[in-house]
Scaffold this motif. Structure first.
Motif, PDB file in Angstrom:
ATOM      1  N   ALA A 152       0.814  -1.216   0.000  1.00  0.00           N
ATOM      2  CA  ALA A 152       0.000   0.000   0.000  1.00  0.00           C
ATOM      3  C   ALA A 152       0.852   1.274   0.000  1.00  0.00           C
ATOM      4  O   ALA A 152       0.359   2.341  -0.335  1.00  0.00           O
ATOM      5  N   ARG A 153       2.120   1.155   0.347  1.00  0.00           N
ATOM      6  CA  ARG A 153       2.997   2.335   0.394  1.00  0.00           C
ATOM      7  C   ARG A 153       3.408   2.776  -1.005  1.00  0.00           C
ATOM      8  O   ARG A 153       3.457   1.978  -1.931  1.00  0.00           O
ATOM      9  N   ASN A 154       3.727   4.062  -1.115  1.00  0.00           N
ATOM     10  CA  ASN A 154       4.253   4.580  -2.366  1.00  0.00           C
ATOM     11  C   ASN A 154       5.588   3.908  -2.650  1.00  0.00           C
ATOM     12  O   ASN A 154       6.427   3.760  -1.767  1.00  0.00           O
ATOM     13  N   ASN A 155       5.777   3.466  -3.888  1.00  0.00           N
ATOM     14  CA  ASN A 155       6.997   2.757  -4.256  1.00  0.00           C
ATOM     15  C   ASN A 155       7.606   3.381  -5.511  1.00  0.00           C
ATOM     16  O   ASN A 155       7.044   3.256  -6.589  1.00  0.00           O
ATOM     17  N   PRO A 156       8.740   4.053  -5.362  1.00  0.00           N
ATOM     18  CA  PRO A 156       9.365   4.677  -6.530  1.00  0.00           C
ATOM     19  C   PRO A 156       9.985   3.666  -7.503  1.00  0.00           C
ATOM     20  O   PRO A 156      10.276   4.004  -8.638  1.00  0.00           O
ATOM     21  N   ALA A 157      10.172   2.431  -7.076  1.00  0.00           N
ATOM     22  CA  ALA A 157      10.772   1.407  -7.938  1.00  0.00           C
ATOM     23  C   ALA A 157       9.669   0.678  -8.695  1.00  0.00           C
ATOM     24  O   ALA A 157       9.296  -0.433  -8.370  1.00  0.00           O
ATOM     25  N   VAL A 158       9.130   1.331  -9.697  1.00  0.00           N
ATOM     26  CA  VAL A 158       8.009   0.783 -10.450  1.00  0.00           C
ATOM     27  C   VAL A 158       8.528   0.161 -11.743  1.00  0.00           C
ATOM     28  O   VAL A 158       9.379   0.725 -12.420  1.00  0.00           O
ATOM     29  N   PHE A 159       7.991  -1.002 -12.092  1.00  0.00           N
ATOM     30  CA  PHE A 159       8.352  -1.643 -13.350  1.00  0.00           C
ATOM     31  C   PHE A 159       7.682  -0.919 -14.503  1.00  0.00           C
ATOM     32  O   PHE A 159       6.588  -0.377 -14.359  1.00  0.00           O
ATOM     33  N   GLY A 160       8.309  -0.974 -15.673  1.00  0.00           N
ATOM     34  CA  GLY A 160       7.680  -0.468 -16.884  1.00  0.00           C
ATOM     35  C   GLY A 160       6.514  -1.366 -17.260  1.00  0.00           C
ATOM     36  O   GLY A 160       6.391  -2.493 -16.770  1.00  0.00           O
ATOM     37  N   GLU A 161       5.643  -0.867 -18.146  1.00  0.00           N
ATOM     38  CA  GLU A 161       4.436  -1.621 -18.503  1.00  0.00           C
ATOM     39  C   GLU A 161       4.752  -2.984 -19.104  1.00  0.00           C
ATOM     40  O   GLU A 161       4.074  -3.963 -18.816  1.00  0.00           O
ATOM     41  N   GLU A 162       5.790  -3.069 -19.921  1.00  0.00           N
ATOM     42  CA  GLU A 162       6.143  -4.344 -20.561  1.00  0.00           C
ATOM     43  C   GLU A 162       6.542  -5.393 -19.521  1.00  0.00           C
ATOM     44  O   GLU A 162       6.085  -6.534 -19.555  1.00  0.00           O
ATOM     45  N   ILE A 163       7.368  -4.996 -18.562  1.00  0.00           N
ATOM     46  CA  ILE A 163       7.797  -5.922 -17.507  1.00  0.00           C
ATOM     47  C   ILE A 163       6.609  -6.281 -16.615  1.00  0.00           C
ATOM     48  O   ILE A 163       6.424  -7.432 -16.243  1.00  0.00           O
ATOM     49  N   ASP A 164       5.795  -5.290 -16.301  1.00  0.00           N
ATOM     50  CA  ASP A 164       4.623  -5.538 -15.467  1.00  0.00           C
ATOM     51  C   ASP A 164       3.691  -6.553 -16.127  1.00  0.00           C
ATOM     52  O   ASP A 164       3.219  -7.487 -15.479  1.00  0.00           O
ATOM     53  N   ARG A 165       3.436  -6.412 -17.429  1.00  0.00           N
ATOM     54  CA  ARG A 165       2.584  -7.367 -18.141  1.00  0.00           C
ATOM     55  C   ARG A 165       3.197  -8.766 -18.129  1.00  0.00           C
ATOM     56  O   ARG A 165       2.497  -9.761 -17.951  1.00  0.00           O
ATOM     57  N   ALA A 166       4.524  -8.846 -18.303  1.00  0.00           N
ATOM     58  CA  ALA A 166       5.190 -10.152 -18.307  1.00  0.00           C
ATOM     59  C   ALA A 166       5.077 -10.836 -16.946  1.00  0.00           C
ATOM     60  O   ALA A 166       4.821 -12.038 -16.864  1.00  0.00           O
ATOM     61  N   LEU A 178       2.709 -10.282 -14.614  1.00  0.00           N
ATOM     62  CA  LEU A 178       1.313 -10.659 -14.393  1.00  0.00           C
ATOM     63  C   LEU A 178       0.911 -11.854 -15.247  1.00  0.00           C
ATOM     64  O   LEU A 178       0.102 -12.678 -14.821  1.00  0.00           O
ATOM     65  N   ALA A 179       1.497 -11.968 -16.442  1.00  0.00           N
ATOM     66  CA  ALA A 179       1.208 -13.133 -17.290  1.00  0.00           C
ATOM     67  C   ALA A 179       1.789 -14.400 -16.669  1.00  0.00           C
ATOM     68  O   ALA A 179       1.190 -15.474 -16.721  1.00  0.00           O
ATOM     69  N   ARG A 180       2.953 -14.294 -16.071  1.00  0.00           N
ATOM     70  CA  ARG A 180       3.620 -15.453 -15.467  1.00  0.00           C
ATOM     71  C   ARG A 180       2.976 -15.852 -14.147  1.00  0.00           C
ATOM     72  O   ARG A 180       2.925 -17.008 -13.782  1.00  0.00           O
ATOM     73  N   PHE A 181       2.491 -14.860 -13.390  1.00  0.00           N
ATOM     74  CA  PHE A 181       1.875 -15.089 -12.079  1.00  0.00           C
ATOM     75  C   PHE A 181       0.495 -14.438 -12.045  1.00  0.00           C
ATOM     76  O   PHE A 181       0.298 -13.406 -11.413  1.00  0.00           O
ATOM     77  N   PRO A 182      -0.492 -15.043 -12.688  1.00  0.00           N
ATOM     78  CA  PRO A 182      -1.811 -14.411 -12.805  1.00  0.00           C
ATOM     79  C   PRO A 182      -2.503 -14.137 -11.467  1.00  0.00           C
ATOM     80  O   PRO A 182      -3.307 -13.236 -11.370  1.00  0.00           O
ATOM     81  N   GLY A 183      -2.182 -14.862 -10.422  1.00  0.00           N
ATOM     82  CA  GLY A 183      -2.811 -14.639  -9.114  1.00  0.00           C
ATOM     83  C   GLY A 183      -2.459 -13.303  -8.491  1.00  0.00           C
ATOM     84  O   GLY A 183      -3.161 -12.831  -7.613  1.00  0.00           O
ATOM     85  N   LEU A 184      -1.383 -12.661  -8.921  1.00  0.00           N
ATOM     86  CA  LEU A 184      -1.000 -11.366  -8.351  1.00  0.00           C
ATOM     87  C   LEU A 184      -2.039 -10.296  -8.623  1.00  0.00           C
ATOM     88  O   LEU A 184      -2.267  -9.428  -7.811  1.00  0.00           O
ATOM     89  N   ALA A 185      -2.673 -10.355  -9.767  1.00  0.00           N
ATOM     90  CA  ALA A 185      -3.663  -9.352 -10.130  1.00  0.00           C
ATOM     91  C   ALA A 185      -4.918  -9.460  -9.274  1.00  0.00           C
ATOM     92  O   ALA A 185      -5.663  -8.500  -9.159  1.00  0.00           O
ATOM     93  N   ALA A 186      -5.150 -10.587  -8.647  1.00  0.00           N
ATOM     94  CA  ALA A 186      -6.369 -10.791  -7.856  1.00  0.00           C
ATOM     95  C   ALA A 186      -6.450  -9.804  -6.698  1.00  0.00           C
ATOM     96  O   ALA A 186      -7.529  -9.373  -6.338  1.00  0.00           O
ATOM     97  N   LEU A 187      -5.329  -9.431  -6.116  1.00  0.00           N
ATOM     98  CA  LEU A 187      -5.356  -8.487  -4.998  1.00  0.00           C
ATOM     99  C   LEU A 187      -5.912  -7.140  -5.420  1.00  0.00           C
ATOM    100  O   LEU A 187      -6.596  -6.480  -4.670  1.00  0.00           O
ATOM    101  N   GLU A 188      -5.627  -6.714  -6.657  1.00  0.00           N
ATOM    102  CA  GLU A 188      -6.100  -5.415  -7.125  1.00  0.00           C
ATOM    103  C   GLU A 188      -7.621  -5.375  -7.153  1.00  0.00           C
ATOM    104  O   GLU A 188      -8.240  -4.416  -6.742  1.00  0.00           O
ATOM    105  N   GLY A 189      -8.262  -6.439  -7.634  1.00  0.00           N
ATOM    106  CA  GLY A 189      -9.707  -6.478  -7.761  1.00  0.00           C
ATOM    107  C   GLY A 189     -10.444  -6.609  -6.437  1.00  0.00           C
ATOM    108  O   GLY A 189     -11.621  -6.357  -6.354  1.00  0.00           O
ATOM    109  N   GLU A 190      -9.742  -6.989  -5.394  1.00  0.00           N
ATOM    110  CA  GLU A 190     -10.375  -7.191  -4.089  1.00  0.00           C
ATOM    111  C   GLU A 190     -10.368  -5.925  -3.250  1.00  0.00           C
ATOM    112  O   GLU A 190     -10.784  -5.927  -2.119  1.00  0.00           O
ATOM    113  N   GLY A 191      -9.815  -4.843  -3.789  1.00  0.00           N
ATOM    114  CA  GLY A 191      -9.781  -3.585  -3.052  1.00  0.00           C
ATOM    115  C   GLY A 191      -8.780  -3.562  -1.927  1.00  0.00           C
ATOM    116  O   GLY A 191      -8.916  -2.825  -0.988  1.00  0.00           O
TER     117      GLY A 191
END
Length: 96
Positions: free
Chosen positions: A66-80, A82-95
């Motif tokens: 929940a903290r601000n994180n300046p070490a953010v991945f670029g969109e391409e890395i982020d998509r890769a 999330l594609a490899r670990f699809p369960g990570l995206a589940a936290l976003e949808g749960e609020g």
């Protein structure tokens, strides 16, 4: 400093942190004062809800995420990731 990302990068996979200055400087607090372990007396632990190690760990992880994180991945890395670990995206949808 606590995450020591530069050190992790320099040691690399299969390396050891045991002979690193950072490890020597931080091993006492990291080993003896973990954030998710409880050192409370039983009565206080019960009064505070008897949280087990799994729930304390999850709460700490959610707090970190929940903290601000300046070490953010670029969109391409982020998509890769999330594609490899699809369960990570589940936290976003749960609020969380």
């Amino acid at each position: 400093e606590a995450l020591c990302l530069g050190l992790i990068r320099s040691v690399g996979p299969g390396g050891t942190f045991m002979d690193q200055d950072h490890t020597l400087r931080n091993m006492r607090t990291a080993a003896y004062l973990p954030k998710i372990a409880t050192r409370e007396m039983g009565e206080r632990w019960e009064k505070e809800g008897r949280a087990d190690i799994a729930s304390r760990g999850l709460n700490e992880a959610l707090s970190i995420l929940a903290r601000n994180n300046p070490a953010v991945f670029g969109e391409e890395i982020d998509r890769a990731i999330l594609a490899r670990f699809p369960g990570l995206a589940a936290l976003e949808g749960e609020g969380k």
